[in-house]
Scaffold this motif. Structure first.
Motif, PDB file in Angstrom:
ATOM      1  N   ALA A   1      36.572 -17.218  17.950  1.00 49.33           N
ATOM      2  CA  ALA A   1      37.884 -17.496  18.543  1.00 49.33           C
ATOM      3  C   ALA A   1      37.782 -17.577  20.064  1.00 49.33           C
ATOM      4  CB  ALA A   1      38.881 -16.416  18.131  1.00 49.33           C
ATOM      5  N   ALA A   2      37.029 -16.655  20.667  1.00 48.02           N
ATOM      6  CA  ALA A   2      36.867 -16.644  22.117  1.00 48.02           C
ATOM      7  C   ALA A   2      36.074 -17.858  22.598  1.00 48.02           C
ATOM      8  CB  ALA A   2      36.175 -15.359  22.551  1.00 48.02           C
ATOM      9  N   ARG A   3      35.026 -18.180  21.883  1.00 48.43           N
ATOM     10  CA  ARG A   3      34.200 -19.344  22.259  1.00 48.43           C
ATOM     11  C   ARG A   3      35.024 -20.628  22.240  1.00 48.43           C
ATOM     12  NH1 ARG A   3      30.538 -18.321  18.938  1.00 48.43           N
ATOM     13  NH2 ARG A   3      31.314 -19.564  17.183  1.00 48.43           N
ATOM     14  N   ASN A   4      35.810 -20.804  21.176  1.00 41.07           N
ATOM     15  CA  ASN A   4      36.624 -22.004  21.060  1.00 41.07           C
ATOM     16  C   ASN A   4      37.747 -22.026  22.093  1.00 41.07           C
ATOM     17  OD1 ASN A   4      35.006 -22.744  18.947  1.00 41.07           O
ATOM     18  ND2 ASN A   4      36.465 -22.206  17.338  1.00 41.07           N
ATOM     19  N   ALA A   5      38.313 -20.842  22.385  1.00 41.98           N
ATOM     20  CA  ALA A   5      39.372 -20.761  23.386  1.00 41.98           C
ATOM     21  C   ALA A   5      38.847 -21.139  24.770  1.00 41.98           C
ATOM     22  CB  ALA A   5      39.968 -19.356  23.406  1.00 41.98           C
ATOM     23  N   ALA A   6      37.670 -20.631  25.108  1.00 43.70           N
ATOM     24  CA  ALA A   6      37.084 -20.952  26.412  1.00 43.70           C
ATOM     25  C   ALA A   6      36.793 -22.447  26.520  1.00 43.70           C
ATOM     26  CB  ALA A   6      35.806 -20.140  26.622  1.00 43.70           C
ATOM     27  N   HIS A   7      36.241 -23.021  25.459  1.00 45.35           N
ATOM     28  CA  HIS A   7      35.943 -24.456  25.456  1.00 45.35           C
ATOM     29  C   HIS A   7      37.217 -25.269  25.615  1.00 45.35           C
ATOM     30  CE1 HIS A   7      34.195 -28.306  24.288  1.00 45.35           C
ATOM     31  NE2 HIS A   7      35.211 -28.439  23.456  1.00 45.35           N
TER      32      HIS A   7
END
Length: 202
Positions: A183-189
């Motif tokens: 979730a964090a990886r996708n949010a940052a992207h």
């Protein structure tokens, strides 16, 4: 060096400084965001006098305008809430109600003011209902203009009618940790993509 920022609104019913599972989950999301260049801070909403209402400022003593400024300054919003009787807790509901005012707020280009921001939902509880709480919160956040990333929610739910909380765990279950990281990886992207290429104006 962080080039984006995140704000976690922790909707625990427990005031500081008492331990909070929702705050711990929010911290885990912020830690994962930090690994992708997103610096973050958290704020426990119950510690502030957020008055009921659907305006950006409900008058004397209302702490929401200050919180709103922090939301506007962030690229990513993390909304962390416990499940309470199968629903998002009352603090989370109040946050959503206050965000309703943003439906009539626009930026200099005429876009809804939250259009360039990403939101992630984090849920903890000891009862069933994590998917419903995620769905309720994500829909509300999307309604006011936040963009939800792919698999932009994470949760942990303990055994029903038991007393073990997320903060009591010796370690985070592997599947939960992987979901939080994703979730964090996708949010940052997504936040970086929206910064580089904003939604078109009318």
């Amino acid at each position: 060096m962080a080039d984006l920022t995140a704000l976690a609104l922790v909707c625990s019913l427990t005031p500081s400084p008492a331990p909070s599972s929702s705050e711990l989950m929010a911290r885990h999301v912020l830690d994962e965001l930090a690994a992708h260049g997103v610096g973050g801070t958290s704020l426990r909403v119950v510690d502030h006098n957020v008055m009921p209402g659907v305006q950006t400022d409900m008058g004397d003593g209302d702490a929401w305008p200050g919180i709103r400024e922090k939301i506007l300054a962030a690229d990513v919003l993390v909304l962390a809430t416990p499940i309470w009787m199968g629903h998002p807790c009352s603090i989370a509901q109040r946050v959503i109600e206050r965000l309703d005012a943003e439906l009539s707020e626009t930026d200099d280009a005429g876009r809804p003011i939250m259009y360039g921001k990403v939101a992630v939902v984090a849920v903890v509880g000891n009862e069933d209902g994590a998917h419903k709480v995620n769905a309720d919160m994500q829909q509300a956040l999307n309604d006011v203009g936040f963009t939800i990333p792919a698999q932009g929610g994470t949760y942990w739910v303990g055994e029903a009618m038991q007393t073990v909380d997320y903060k009591d765990l010796d370690s985070v279950p592997e599947n939960v940790a992987a979901t939080t990281a994703g979730a964090a990886r996708n949010a940052a992207h997504l936040a970086r993509s929206l910064t580089a290429s904003p939604y078109p104006a009318k």
